[in-house]
Motif scaffolding. Structure first.
Motif, PDB file in Angstrom:
ATOM      1  N   THR A 134       0.815  -1.217   0.000  1.00 18.51           N
ATOM      2  CA  THR A 134       0.000   0.000   0.000  1.00 18.51           C
ATOM      3  C   THR A 134       0.849   1.267   0.000  1.00 18.51           C
ATOM      4  OG1 THR A 134      -0.150   0.054   2.426  1.00 18.51           O
ATOM      5  CG2 THR A 134      -1.847  -1.177   1.240  1.00 18.51           C
ATOM      6  N   GLU A 135       2.168   1.135  -0.032  1.00 19.49           N
ATOM      7  CA  GLU A 135       3.024   2.318   0.050  1.00 19.49           C
ATOM      8  C   GLU A 135       2.866   3.190  -1.198  1.00 19.49           C
ATOM      9  OE1 GLU A 135       7.699   3.539   0.935  1.00 19.49           O
ATOM     10  OE2 GLU A 135       7.049   1.461   1.042  1.00 19.49           O
ATOM     11  N   LEU A 136       2.771   4.492  -0.971  1.00 17.04           N
ATOM     12  CA  LEU A 136       2.560   5.453  -2.044  1.00 17.04           C
ATOM     13  C   LEU A 136       3.755   6.384  -2.207  1.00 17.04           C
ATOM     14  CD1 LEU A 136      -1.085   6.603  -1.196  1.00 17.04           C
ATOM     15  CD2 LEU A 136      -0.423   4.917  -2.915  1.00 17.04           C
ATOM     16  N   ARG A 137       3.921   6.906  -3.398  1.00 13.77           N
ATOM     17  CA  ARG A 137       4.802   8.043  -3.597  1.00 13.77           C
ATOM     18  C   ARG A 137       4.103   9.295  -3.056  1.00 13.77           C
ATOM     19  NH1 ARG A 137       5.391   8.547  -9.715  1.00 13.77           N
ATOM     20  NH2 ARG A 137       3.245   7.829  -9.584  1.00 13.77           N
ATOM     21  N   LEU A 138       4.854  10.360  -2.866  1.00 17.38           N
ATOM     22  CA  LEU A 138       4.249  11.579  -2.342  1.00 17.38           C
ATOM     23  C   LEU A 138       3.159  12.112  -3.270  1.00 17.38           C
ATOM     24  CD1 LEU A 138       4.301  13.752  -0.118  1.00 17.38           C
ATOM     25  CD2 LEU A 138       5.936  15.015  -1.536  1.00 17.38           C
ATOM     26  N   THR A 139       3.398  12.091  -4.563  1.00 16.06           N
ATOM     27  CA  THR A 139       2.406  12.614  -5.509  1.00 16.06           C
ATOM     28  C   THR A 139       1.108  11.822  -5.451  1.00 16.06           C
ATOM     29  OG1 THR A 139       2.046  13.282  -7.803  1.00 16.06           O
ATOM     30  CG2 THR A 139       3.264  11.217  -7.474  1.00 16.06           C
ATOM     31  N   GLU A 140       1.189  10.524  -5.207  1.00 17.61           N
ATOM     32  CA  GLU A 140      -0.023   9.705  -5.074  1.00 17.61           C
ATOM     33  C   GLU A 140      -0.749  10.015  -3.774  1.00 17.61           C
ATOM     34  OE1 GLU A 140       2.131   6.091  -7.515  1.00 17.61           O
ATOM     35  OE2 GLU A 140       2.138   6.127  -5.334  1.00 17.61           O
ATOM     36  N   ALA A 141       0.019  10.276  -2.729  1.00 18.91           N
ATOM     37  CA  ALA A 141      -0.587  10.621  -1.442  1.00 18.91           C
ATOM     38  C   ALA A 141      -1.338  11.948  -1.525  1.00 18.91           C
ATOM     39  CB  ALA A 141       0.492  10.702  -0.363  1.00 18.91           C
ATOM     40  N   TYR A 142      -0.973  12.783  -2.497  1.00 23.74           N
ATOM     41  CA  TYR A 142      -1.632  14.078  -2.677  1.00 23.74           C
ATOM     42  C   TYR A 142      -2.891  13.976  -3.539  1.00 23.74           C
ATOM     43  CZ  TYR A 142       2.155  16.802  -0.529  1.00 23.74           C
ATOM     44  OH  TYR A 142       3.057  17.346   0.344  1.00 23.74           O
ATOM     45  N   THR A 143      -3.274  12.772  -3.938  1.00 24.99           N
ATOM     46  CA  THR A 143      -4.547  12.567  -4.623  1.00 24.99           C
ATOM     47  C   THR A 143      -5.498  11.842  -3.672  1.00 24.99           C
ATOM     48  OG1 THR A 143      -4.223  10.333  -5.538  1.00 24.99           O
ATOM     49  CG2 THR A 143      -3.190  12.174  -6.724  1.00 24.99           C
TER      50      THR A 143
END
Length: 271
Positions: A134-143
């Motif tokens: 489930t780990e996200l990149r920062l840009t994905e966390a901002y969606t």
């Protein structure tokens, strides 16, 4: 859309690619669709081979060959290409494997995942598993809806499959077209003069914006619509002069920008 060509536009053509990791590299799938708009807003749903539209379904190899040939031929035109899969991984992947930057990641990944020749399913059996699906990149966390590229629990239409299938082709395209192609943001936040641009774009955050418009292709399948909204958004932003600001992503801190530039990349349009 439909308000005419603007002056001072950065690009001549806008290409949206909805991607899929389904099946074999040479297997055509309805999940891969290509749509192009020109400066005037004329729309073309592209068929592989550029011939009669017997099918609008593409294979991953055909997409690579199409883009490579297009970049080679478009010496006097600048292309804005948006593709719907991740171009990188969370920064933890880099630190755990001692990868100094995205360039090193590309070489590492294409050697580990031979999805230019084999399916993602076959390559998964040989590659090590990921510790956190489930780990996200920062840009994905901002969606509000992006999923991890490591989550293989979804069906084959998931971003995990398309990312693992697509990154080795990005490696090949970059090697073949380095003098003509700016891969954003890894080659810099401001695209180099005279070069075409390829960027990661997430159509799910654009779909509702264009669905309500009168010229939206209501009769197209969803994958083709997603390719359309990518191309339409690129053109619209260029037409009204704001695309250059999206390239700069000045809403990020300098630390976030450096991390994205060197490692994780960014989804164009996410602020």
């Amino acid at each position: 859309m439909g308000i005419g060509k603007g002056t001072g536009m950065l690009f001549d053509r806008y290409i949206g690619i909805d991607y899929s990791g389904r099946g074999e590299p040479d297997e055509r799938t309805s999940g891969i669709q290509v749509v192009e708009l020109d400066q005037e807003g004329n729309v073309r749903r592209i068929a592989p081979g550029g011939g009669p539209a017997r099918t609008f379904s593409w294979s991953r190899r055909e997409v690579y060959e199409y883009l490579s040939a297009l970049l080679a031929a478009a010496s006097n035109q600048r292309l804005a290409i948006g593709i719907d899969h991740n171009l990188s991984f969370p920064i933890s992947y880099f630190t755990q494997r001692g990868l100094k930057d995205w360039e090193a990641f590309l070489g590492h990944f294409q050697a580990l995942w031979n999805t230019k020749e084999q399916s993602v399913k076959v390559c998964r059996e040989k590659a090590p598993s990921y510790p956190n699906s489930t780990e996200l990149r920062l840009t994905e966390a901002y969606t509000s809806s992006a999923k991890s590229a490591w989550n293989f629990e979804q069906l084959t239409g998931a971003v995990s499959y398309s990312t693992h299938a697509g990154i080795p082709w990005i490696y090949e395209l970059r090697a073949a077209s380095r003098d003509r192609l700016h891969v954003w943001p890894y080659d810099g936040w401001s695209p180099q003069a005279g070069k075409s641009v390829l960027a990661e774009v997430y159509p799910a955050i654009l779909y509702q914006r264009f669905k309500r418009l009168g010229d939206f292709p209501q009769d197209w399948p969803r994958d083709a619509q997603d390719a359309f909204v990518i191309a339409a958004w690129l053109r619209e932003r260029d037409l009204n002069g704001t695309l250059v600001r999206y390239f700069q992503v000045d809403t990020l801190t300098e630390q976030e920008k450096q991390m994205a530039l060197q490692y994780e990349g960014w989804i164009l349009g996410v602020c």
